[in-house]
Design a protein around this motif. Structure first.
Motif, mmCIF file in Angstrom:
data_model
loop_
_atom_site.group_PDB
_atom_site.id
_atom_site.type_symbol
_atom_site.label_atom_id
_atom_site.label_comp_id
_atom_site.label_asym_id
_atom_site.label_seq_id
_atom_site.Cartn_x
_atom_site.Cartn_y
_atom_site.Cartn_z
ATOM 1 N N SER A 199 0.814 -1.378 -0.515
ATOM 2 C CA SER A 199 0.036 -0.260 0.455
ATOM 3 C C SER A 199 0.668 1.075 0.017
ATOM 4 O O SER A 199 0.092 2.371 -0.525
ATOM 5 C CB SER A 199 -0.565 -0.129 1.362
ATOM 6 N N GLU A 200 1.892 1.060 0.484
ATOM 7 C CA GLU A 200 3.647 2.122 0.307
ATOM 8 C C GLU A 200 4.039 2.716 -1.019
ATOM 9 O O GLU A 200 4.150 3.482 -1.446
ATOM 10 C CB GLU A 200 4.130 2.123 1.675
ATOM 11 N N VAL B 52 3.299 1.658 -4.318
ATOM 12 C CA VAL B 52 2.157 1.424 -5.328
ATOM 13 C C VAL B 52 0.800 2.334 -5.668
ATOM 14 O O VAL B 52 0.398 2.894 -4.239
ATOM 15 C CB VAL B 52 1.775 -0.412 -5.717
ATOM 16 N N ASN B 53 0.466 2.735 -6.552
ATOM 17 C CA ASN B 53 -0.899 4.474 -6.539
ATOM 18 C C ASN B 53 -1.951 3.192 -6.679
ATOM 19 O O ASN B 53 -1.725 2.506 -7.983
ATOM 20 C CB ASN B 53 0.122 4.765 -8.273
ATOM 21 N N THR B 54 -2.863 2.658 -5.019
ATOM 22 C CA THR B 54 -3.468 1.958 -5.649
ATOM 23 C C THR B 54 -4.704 2.310 -6.523
ATOM 24 O O THR B 54 -5.281 2.052 -7.073
ATOM 25 C CB THR B 54 -3.976 1.691 -4.121
ATOM 26 N N GLN B 55 -5.049 3.807 -6.746
ATOM 27 C CA GLN B 55 -5.866 3.918 -7.224
ATOM 28 C C GLN B 55 -5.827 3.299 -8.913
ATOM 29 O O GLN B 55 -7.025 3.224 -9.931
ATOM 30 C CB GLN B 55 -5.937 5.972 -8.174
ATOM 31 N N ILE B 56 -4.689 3.319 -9.491
ATOM 32 C CA ILE B 56 -3.496 3.104 -11.107
ATOM 33 C C ILE B 56 -4.544 1.213 -10.835
ATOM 34 O O ILE B 56 -5.219 0.644 -11.566
ATOM 35 C CB ILE B 56 -2.699 3.082 -11.186
ATOM 36 N N THR C 199 -6.965 -3.284 -2.629
ATOM 37 C CA THR C 199 -8.035 -2.190 -3.179
ATOM 38 C C THR C 199 -9.821 -2.675 -3.266
ATOM 39 O O THR C 199 -9.745 -3.767 -1.800
ATOM 40 C CB THR C 199 -7.829 -2.749 -4.583
ATOM 41 N N SER D 167 6.357 0.935 -9.482
ATOM 42 C CA SER D 167 6.336 1.780 -8.433
ATOM 43 C C SER D 167 7.347 1.953 -7.767
ATOM 44 O O SER D 167 7.965 2.402 -7.059
ATOM 45 C CB SER D 167 5.349 1.220 -7.483
ATOM 46 N N ASN E 119 11.017 4.022 -8.101
ATOM 47 C CA ASN E 119 10.861 5.556 -8.169
ATOM 48 C C ASN E 119 10.632 4.907 -6.633
ATOM 49 O O ASN E 119 11.465 6.043 -6.711
ATOM 50 C CB ASN E 119 8.957 5.241 -8.073
#
Length: 406
Positions: free
Chosen positions: A10-11, A13-17, A44, A174, A177
């Motif tokens: 959860s920290e 990755v972009n959970t929205q994507i 999610t 992710s 990055n």
């Protein structure tokens, strides 16, 4: 010295994507899906969960079994390093695709909630056998089970492979990055440390005006003092000579606490002549700590700050004490004074390296220099902590690793 922490899905990755990909996947295939972390907890929101599964999960025992089943499925996928198809605790067919980052299991894609046509396997009968003992309504279970989609095995596996590839790609990007950001922060911290070291070296260089001539002159003064019977003057000159000699050593050197304390003794000898009875000092560091290695000049800047900014402003002066103890196996050196104290804002400014020169002394520079050099050599869990009360005094704690760390 930096140690990267365990990746948390959860920290990183972009959970929205992930949510958008998961929703599109479920909308296109008709297969429900959810992403869970390494402990089986959803990251999610579920996409197209069946009414049957929603009903089962509405019971505490059903939800607990679902989460345990999801966790087992994810870990089975990790062991095989690929998506796996399995029967859930309610008799439906699910699949789990592992999300693995740098050989570490961080979560899984769970999808399915379908009936897979299998010869010799009655999914509905299996469902009743597993769920009726949990006290669920037979009629409701039967009605909702009949609404569950029937999907061929090849279609289910193809969908599993597709979602596995997409999700792992997004997570890997992710993580890249995150690691790049960590490296940038490390480089920035290293640059700040180098700037501090250069500033300290420049300060030392400014005092190196023909050091041999300086030491020879001091020794001459000491001999003259002895001949004239000025023993106190001789003591102070020797202390100054030793102090300067130590201060001209390379700042990047490691020294023992014993050497550091000898430097403090020399410094205090000189300050006691200046301040007389206004400054009372005591050193009580356990003998077993004396061979502990520390960066050079770890104590003297702290004692200097305590006297100049803590005790000197008080008309009556005060006390300074250097002591040591262990805490969680670490060595802690404490520099305490009964001076004017430091405000919380000022402490914060010191650690943000925002302090400026005041009355010829660089306020806070010595503290942050020591703090960053300790962290540079031993890690971010070590360094300096300051506690203070206005009008009461200040305690500076230097946390060092145990001797067997080095």
């Amino acid at each position: 010295m930096q140690n990267y922490k365990r990746f948390v899905l959860s920290e990183i990755v972009n959970t929205q994507i992930l949510q958008e990909i998961q929703d599109k996947f479920s909308e296109t295939t008709g297969i429900s899906a959810v992403v869970v972390d390494a402990d089986g907890k959803p990251v999610t929101r579920p996409s197209k969960f069946t009414e049957f599964c929603d009903y089962v999960r509405s019971f505490p025992i059903g939800l607990a079994r679902c989460m345990a089943c999801d966790d087992r499925g994810g870990r089975a996928a990790v062991e095989r390093q690929r998506p796996v198809v399995y029967h859930c605790h309610g008799g439906l067919t699910d699949f789990a695709a592992p999300i693995i980052v740098q050989n570490e299991y961080v979560g899984a894609l769970l999808a399915g909630q379908v009936v897979l046509p299998q010869q010799g396997y009655d999914a509905k009968e299996e469902m009743f056998n597993r769920l009726l003992p949990a006290g669920m309504d037979t009629a409701i279970l039967s009605d909702l089970f009949d609404k569950v989609a029937i999907i061929p095995e090849n279609r289910l596996k193809a969908a599993a492979d597709l979602l596995h590839i997409m999700a792992n790609y997004i997570v890997e990007m992710s993580v890249t990055n995150v690691v790049q950001q960590q490296l940038m922060e490390e480089l920035k911290a290293k640059a700040e440390l180098e700037n501090l070291l250069r500033a300290a070296e420049m300060k030392a260089l400014q005092s190196q005006i023909n050091p041999h001539f300086l030491f020879n002159t001091l020794n001459t003064i000491a001999r003259l003092s002895l001949l004239e019977g000025a023993e106190r003057t001789q003591e102070v000159v020797h202390s100054l000579s030793d102090l300067l000699r130590n201060n001209l050593r390379a700042i990047e050197e490691m020294r023992t606490l014993e050497d550091e304390i000898k430097t403090i003794d020399d410094y205090l000898t000189i300050q006691k002549v200046r301040f007389g009875d206004r400054i009372q000092a005591a050193i009580a560091v356990p003998s077993e700590f004396l061979k502990t290695s520390v960066p050079a000049f770890s104590l003297q800047p702290l004692v200097e700050n305590a006297i100049i900014h803590g005790l000197e402003p008080k008309k009556e002066g005060g006390h300074i004490r250097i002591s040591g103890h262990t805490e969680n196996d670490n060595i802690v050196i404490r520099v305490s004074d009964t001076g004017v104290g430091i405000s919380e804002d000022r402490i914060g400014a010191i650690f943000r390296n925002e302090m400026r020169s005041r009355k010829g002394h660089t306020t806070g520079l010595g503290v942050i220099n020591v703090h960053k050099r300790i962290q540079h050599y031993f890690g971010d869990q070590y360094g300096i902590h300051i506690e203070s009360r206005i009008g009461k005094g200040t305690d500076i704690y230097i946390t060092l690793p145990p001797s067997d760390y080095r």
